[in-house]
Design a protein around this motif. Structure first.
Motif, PDB file in Angstrom:
ATOM      1  N   PHE A 199      87.540  13.258 -83.899  1.00 27.86           N
ATOM      2  CA  PHE A 199      88.680  12.433 -83.528  1.00 27.86           C
ATOM      3  C   PHE A 199      88.142  11.296 -82.658  1.00 27.86           C
ATOM      4  O   PHE A 199      87.960  11.455 -81.448  1.00 27.86           O
ATOM      5  N   LYS A 200      87.866  10.179 -83.302  1.00 31.43           N
ATOM      6  CA  LYS A 200      87.264   9.035 -82.626  1.00 31.43           C
ATOM      7  C   LYS A 200      88.333   8.194 -81.959  1.00 31.43           C
ATOM      8  O   LYS A 200      89.319   7.804 -82.601  1.00 31.43           O
ATOM      9  N   LEU A 201      88.159   7.892 -80.683  1.00 34.78           N
ATOM     10  CA  LEU A 201      89.115   7.080 -79.956  1.00 34.78           C
ATOM     11  C   LEU A 201      89.015   5.627 -80.423  1.00 34.78           C
ATOM     12  O   LEU A 201      87.922   5.155 -80.775  1.00 34.78           O
ATOM     13  N   PRO A 202      90.120   4.885 -80.447  1.00 37.38           N
ATOM     14  CA  PRO A 202      90.081   3.490 -80.900  1.00 37.38           C
ATOM     15  C   PRO A 202      89.087   2.644 -80.118  1.00 37.38           C
ATOM     16  O   PRO A 202      88.409   1.787 -80.679  1.00 37.38           O
ATOM     17  N   GLU A 203      88.995   2.888 -78.822  1.00 34.31           N
ATOM     18  CA  GLU A 203      88.031   2.228 -77.950  1.00 34.31           C
ATOM     19  C   GLU A 203      87.476   3.273 -76.991  1.00 34.31           C
ATOM     20  O   GLU A 203      88.160   4.240 -76.667  1.00 34.31           O
ATOM     21  N   PRO A 204      86.224   3.118 -76.537  1.00 35.76           N
ATOM     22  CA  PRO A 204      85.705   4.044 -75.521  1.00 35.76           C
ATOM     23  C   PRO A 204      86.623   4.052 -74.298  1.00 35.76           C
ATOM     24  O   PRO A 204      87.131   3.019 -73.871  1.00 35.76           O
ATOM     25  N   VAL A 205      86.845   5.243 -73.752  1.00 32.18           N
ATOM     26  CA  VAL A 205      87.780   5.425 -72.637  1.00 32.18           C
ATOM     27  C   VAL A 205      87.011   5.865 -71.402  1.00 32.18           C
ATOM     28  O   VAL A 205      86.170   6.772 -71.459  1.00 32.18           O
ATOM     29  N   LEU A 206      87.304   5.225 -70.279  1.00 31.87           N
ATOM     30  CA  LEU A 206      86.704   5.601 -69.011  1.00 31.87           C
ATOM     31  C   LEU A 206      87.535   6.722 -68.401  1.00 31.87           C
ATOM     32  O   LEU A 206      88.696   6.518 -68.036  1.00 31.87           O
ATOM     33  N   CYS A 239      82.484 -10.774 -64.435  1.00 36.25           N
ATOM     34  CA  CYS A 239      81.987  -9.427 -64.763  1.00 36.25           C
ATOM     35  C   CYS A 239      83.096  -8.384 -64.600  1.00 36.25           C
ATOM     36  O   CYS A 239      83.215  -7.457 -65.396  1.00 36.25           O
ATOM     37  N   LYS A 240      83.916  -8.548 -63.568  1.00 36.15           N
ATOM     38  CA  LYS A 240      85.050  -7.641 -63.376  1.00 36.15           C
ATOM     39  C   LYS A 240      86.035  -7.772 -64.517  1.00 36.15           C
ATOM     40  O   LYS A 240      86.547  -6.771 -65.042  1.00 36.15           O
ATOM     41  N   GLN A 241      86.331  -9.003 -64.923  1.00 31.07           N
ATOM     42  CA  GLN A 241      87.272  -9.203 -66.023  1.00 31.07           C
ATOM     43  C   GLN A 241      86.740  -8.619 -67.323  1.00 31.07           C
ATOM     44  O   GLN A 241      87.508  -8.084 -68.133  1.00 31.07           O
ATOM     45  N   LEU A 242      85.424  -8.712 -67.531  1.00 32.05           N
ATOM     46  CA  LEU A 242      84.832  -8.089 -68.713  1.00 32.05           C
ATOM     47  C   LEU A 242      85.027  -6.583 -68.679  1.00 32.05           C
ATOM     48  O   LEU A 242      85.394  -5.965 -69.687  1.00 32.05           O
ATOM     49  N   CYS A 243      84.780  -5.961 -67.517  1.00 34.74           N
ATOM     50  CA  CYS A 243      84.966  -4.515 -67.382  1.00 34.74           C
ATOM     51  C   CYS A 243      86.418  -4.108 -67.610  1.00 34.74           C
ATOM     52  O   CYS A 243      86.692  -3.074 -68.219  1.00 34.74           O
ATOM     53  N   LEU A 244      87.359  -4.910 -67.130  1.00 34.12           N
ATOM     54  CA  LEU A 244      88.772  -4.600 -67.329  1.00 34.12           C
ATOM     55  C   LEU A 244      89.147  -4.694 -68.802  1.00 34.12           C
ATOM     56  O   LEU A 244      89.997  -3.929 -69.284  1.00 34.12           O
ATOM     57  N   ARG A 245      88.539  -5.620 -69.524  1.00 34.03           N
ATOM     58  CA  ARG A 245      88.790  -5.691 -70.964  1.00 34.03           C
ATOM     59  C   ARG A 245      88.214  -4.466 -71.672  1.00 34.03           C
ATOM     60  O   ARG A 245      88.815  -3.945 -72.614  1.00 34.03           O
ATOM     61  N   MET A 246      87.065  -4.022 -71.219  1.00 35.90           N
ATOM     62  CA  MET A 246      86.437  -2.852 -71.821  1.00 35.90           C
ATOM     63  C   MET A 246      87.173  -1.570 -71.458  1.00 35.90           C
ATOM     64  O   MET A 246      87.368  -0.694 -72.303  1.00 35.90           O
ATOM     65  N   GLN A 264      91.474   1.235 -67.561  1.00 36.64           N
ATOM     66  CA  GLN A 264      91.652   2.211 -66.482  1.00 36.64           C
ATOM     67  C   GLN A 264      91.125   1.691 -65.146  1.00 36.64           C
ATOM     68  O   GLN A 264      91.517   2.175 -64.080  1.00 36.64           O
ATOM     69  N   LEU A 265      90.247   0.686 -65.179  1.00 37.47           N
ATOM     70  CA  LEU A 265      89.698   0.127 -63.937  1.00 37.47           C
ATOM     71  C   LEU A 265      90.721  -0.702 -63.167  1.00 37.47           C
ATOM     72  O   LEU A 265      90.442  -1.153 -62.063  1.00 37.47           O
ATOM     73  N   SER A 266      91.904  -0.911 -63.732  1.00 45.48           N
ATOM     74  CA  SER A 266      92.950  -1.631 -63.000  1.00 45.48           C
ATOM     75  C   SER A 266      93.389  -0.845 -61.762  1.00 45.48           C
ATOM     76  O   SER A 266      94.035  -1.404 -60.867  1.00 45.48           O
ATOM     77  N   ARG A 267      93.040   0.435 -61.695  1.00 43.91           N
ATOM     78  CA  ARG A 267      93.380   1.267 -60.536  1.00 43.91           C
ATOM     79  C   ARG A 267      92.366   1.141 -59.395  1.00 43.91           C
ATOM     80  O   ARG A 267      92.523   1.784 -58.366  1.00 43.91           O
TER      81      ARG A 267
END
Length: 373
Positions: free
Chosen positions: A247-254, A49-56, A59-62
């Protein structure tokens, strides 16, 4: 399923990881962890689940650590010492929090995420042309045009910045909308757009930065020295047109920290009366999803890392949590279909290609807590 063989036990861990890493829906990972004790253990120990969140959200690498608030701790029997039990509870906690986070990020209500305007790099006539006007949905207020204007410059390459506070410190941003201002009271109805735009998201370096000089919206704002930016977008061209441009971001940003900076790069319109270049903006909207108050962050300064906090009680009150959608049992037909789908994936990775129909993972919300006998 009672007498069936668990084919996952015959695979090496790397192959199992490749299969399960193909899942990009948090609901599917929860379903997988509900099939049996073996599958649940594999999902939790490997932090899927953590790895999925990091792919999404890279920024969660911090994230330095994860904390659950209002969580009633229950101690389970452990076959080995207390150190193993503590490690297992920590893994389970991370599994729950990241599973909730992944689900919330795709199921929360989308809306405008701006709370207030902090300031602009320059303002021509304050407060009549303040950045506050960009949050006003009306074009005309008190019989005056509502817009922000920069100071005039002879160099068209000089840029401006607008700084905003978002509704919470933990938001998922999908797109930003900006409407350049058209001066209908000037000859030729000029539109004072920028050449292009870029976006930064982050948090203050200290707790007092924003509440000090930045709140003086008439003064120059030098935000780069006072903020840590966790995300910087690509550069987007801006049209010299008087409408709300998306201006749509390429992927949703946290956005971690709840601060957005809009960089208006270059000028295209010269004002006839003084021969100077200006940038003017009528409206700004930030489209996204708030993950607070169920999720929050505590910034660890000066490292810039943060503690990810999940208030499970607020999570249950504000949205349908994953645990609310997990019945106590799963039908045999449902599990057999899921196993058959995974077997197709196994065959693919082992090189046994076959003609297969569409997968039957239809998004049903009938996950359970099935345990193998």
């Amino acid at each position: 399923m009672g007498s069936s063989m668990d084919f996952f036990k015959w695979l090496d861990p790397d192959m199992s990881m490749k299969i399960l890493m193909c899942l990009d829906d948090p609901s599917d990972l929860v379903r997988v962890s509900s099939v049996s004790r073996f599958w649940r253990h594999f999902v939790i120990v490997n932090g899927l689940c953590k790895q999925l969140c990091l792919r999404m959200f890279p920024q969660l690498s911090r994230v330095a650590s994860v904390v659950e608030l209002n969580k009633h701790e229950t101690k389970e029997n452990a076959e080995v010492g207390s150190s193993y039990l503590m490690e297992w509870e920590a893994l389970q906690r991370d599994h729950r929090v990241y599973a909730y986070l992944a689900r919330a990020s795709i199921s929360s209500t989308i809306g405008d995420c701006i709370s207030e305007a902090y300031g602009a790099s320059s303002t021509d006539n304050y407060p009549e042309e303040s950045i506050d006007n960009t949050l006003e949905p009306r074009d005309i207020v008190a019989q005056r045009a509502s817009y922000w204007s920069s100071k005039g410059q002879s160099n068209p390459d000089l840029s401006e910045t607008l700084l905003y506070k978002l509704v919470y410190d933990f938001c998922v941003i999908n797109e930003i909308k900006i409407q350049p201002f058209q001066a209908f009271f000037q000859m030729g109805y000029p539109i004072y757009s920028a050449k292009s735009v870029r976006f930064k998201m982050g948090h203050p370096k200290t707790s007092t930065d924003v509440k000090g000089d930045l709140m003086c919206k008439s003064s120059h704002v030098s935000a780069d020295d006072q903020f840590i930016w966790t995300y910087t977008s690509q550069e987007y061209p801006m049209a010299q047109e008087n409408h709300l441009q998306k201006f749509k971001l390429p992927e949703p940003v946290l956005c971690i920290g709840g601060v957005l900076q809009i960089q208006l790069l270059g000028r295209v319109q010269k004002q006839e009366m003084d021969g100077l270049f200006y940038i003017c903006v009528s409206h700004v909207q930030v489209v996204g999803q708030s993950l607070s108050p169920a999720f929050g962050v505590e910034i660890l300064k000066p490292s810039g890392k943060f503690v990810l906090k999940n208030d499970r009680l607020l999570h249950c009150l504000t949205q349908s949590s994953l645990s609310d959608k997990e019945p106590n049992a799963v039908s045999a037909d449902y599990l057999q279909r899921r196993v058959r789908d995974l077997q197709h994936i196994v065959n693919f990775f082992q090189g046994n290609l076959e003609v297969m129909g569409p997968l039957e993972w239809d998004g049903e919300e009938d996950e359970g807590d099935f345990e193998e006998e």
